[in-house]
Design a protein around this motif. Structure first.
Motif, PDB file in Angstrom:
ATOM      1  N   LYS A   1       1.121  -0.939  -0.091  1.00 45.01           N
ATOM      2  CA  LYS A   1      -0.099  -0.013   0.126  1.00 45.01           C
ATOM      3  C   LYS A   1       0.329   1.064  -0.040  1.00 45.01           C
ATOM      4  CE  LYS A   1      -4.009  -2.202   2.256  1.00 45.01           C
ATOM      5  NZ  LYS A   1      -4.637  -1.606   3.796  1.00 45.01           N
ATOM      6  N   THR A   2       1.922   1.300   0.578  1.00 51.10           N
ATOM      7  CA  THR A   2       2.792   3.049   0.808  1.00 51.10           C
ATOM      8  C   THR A   2       3.637   2.070   0.159  1.00 51.10           C
ATOM      9  OG1 THR A   2       4.222   1.234   1.784  1.00 51.10           O
ATOM     10  CG2 THR A   2       2.720   2.225   3.144  1.00 51.10           C
ATOM     11  N   GLY A   3       3.895   1.453  -0.949  1.00 49.74           N
ATOM     12  CA  GLY A   3       5.025   1.824  -2.569  1.00 49.74           C
ATOM     13  C   GLY A   3       6.470   0.855  -2.306  1.00 49.74           C
ATOM     14  N   GLY A   4       5.684   0.116  -1.165  1.00 50.61           N
ATOM     15  CA  GLY A   4       7.791  -0.935  -0.846  1.00 50.61           C
ATOM     16  C   GLY A   4       7.255  -2.100  -1.318  1.00 50.61           C
ATOM     17  N   VAL A   5       8.439  -3.087  -2.320  1.00 49.15           N
ATOM     18  CA  VAL A   5       7.736  -4.411  -1.817  1.00 49.15           C
ATOM     19  C   VAL A   5       7.714  -4.911  -0.913  1.00 49.15           C
ATOM     20  CG1 VAL A   5       8.792  -6.428  -3.305  1.00 49.15           C
ATOM     21  CG2 VAL A   5       9.446  -4.032  -3.857  1.00 49.15           C
ATOM     22  N   GLU A   6       6.803  -5.725  -1.147  1.00 53.17           N
ATOM     23  CA  GLU A   6       6.844  -7.244   0.191  1.00 53.17           C
ATOM     24  C   GLU A   6       6.612  -8.477  -0.331  1.00 53.17           C
ATOM     25  OE1 GLU A   6       3.372  -4.153   2.093  1.00 53.17           O
ATOM     26  OE2 GLU A   6       2.663  -5.806   1.431  1.00 53.17           O
ATOM     27  N   ILE A   7       7.097  -8.902   0.857  1.00 56.42           N
ATOM     28  CA  ILE A   7       7.038 -10.422   0.529  1.00 56.42           C
ATOM     29  C   ILE A   7       5.744 -11.716   1.406  1.00 56.42           C
ATOM     30  CG2 ILE A   7       8.387 -12.823   1.004  1.00 56.42           C
ATOM     31  CD1 ILE A   7      11.096 -11.270   1.071  1.00 56.42           C
ATOM     32  N   VAL A   8       5.514 -12.036   0.832  1.00 57.97           N
ATOM     33  CA  VAL A   8       4.105 -13.396   1.057  1.00 57.97           C
ATOM     34  C   VAL A   8       3.886 -14.291   1.298  1.00 57.97           C
ATOM     35  CG1 VAL A   8       1.188 -12.910   1.213  1.00 57.97           C
ATOM     36  CG2 VAL A   8       1.636 -10.937   0.075  1.00 57.97           C
ATOM     37  N   TYR A   9       3.516 -14.658   2.388  1.00 57.25           N
ATOM     38  CA  TYR A   9       3.644 -15.944   2.064  1.00 57.25           C
ATOM     39  C   TYR A   9       2.286 -16.660   2.964  1.00 57.25           C
ATOM     40  CZ  TYR A   9       4.430 -20.931   5.064  1.00 57.25           C
ATOM     41  OH  TYR A   9       4.361 -22.171   5.202  1.00 57.25           O
ATOM     42  N   ASP A  10       2.092 -17.726   2.121  1.00 58.82           N
ATOM     43  CA  ASP A  10       0.469 -18.602   3.350  1.00 58.82           C
ATOM     44  C   ASP A  10       1.476 -20.348   2.637  1.00 58.82           C
ATOM     45  OD1 ASP A  10      -1.852 -19.229   2.928  1.00 58.82           O
ATOM     46  OD2 ASP A  10      -2.542 -17.086   2.304  1.00 58.82           O
TER      47      ASP A  10
END
Length: 84
Positions: free
Chosen positions: A23-32
């Motif tokens: 949401k803030t424009g940064g890169v995120e890593i998602v784990y599920d």
């Protein structure tokens, strides 16, 4: 960056790792894990998309994905922080 990128475990499990723009424009890593656990981290280091993608790809194909992810990120000196 041409995000998002996603990888699924080739061991027949439901583990998923992906990259996205937060949401803030940064890169995120998602784990599920496909059952009950979903975790998100913000990437704090400057890292190329290919480097992040390679780390995720290697980690998702390990029997214990989260420890492998932390090891792969540490090996590449990529800092992350948990997103609430």
């Amino acid at each position: 960056m041409a995000l998002p990128i996603s990888y699924h475990s080739s061991f027949g499990g439901f583990d998923y790792l992906g990259l996205r723009i937060g949401k803030t424009g940064g890169v995120e890593i998602v784990y599920d894990d496909g059952v009950k656990r979903r975790m998100v981290w913000r990437v704090r280091s400057q890292a190329k998309e290919s480097t992040l993608g390679d780390a995720l790809k290697r980690a998702v194909d390990q029997p214990r994905v989260l420890p492998a992810l932390y090891a792969e990120l540490k090996r590449r000196s990529i800092a992350i922080e948990a997103v609430a």
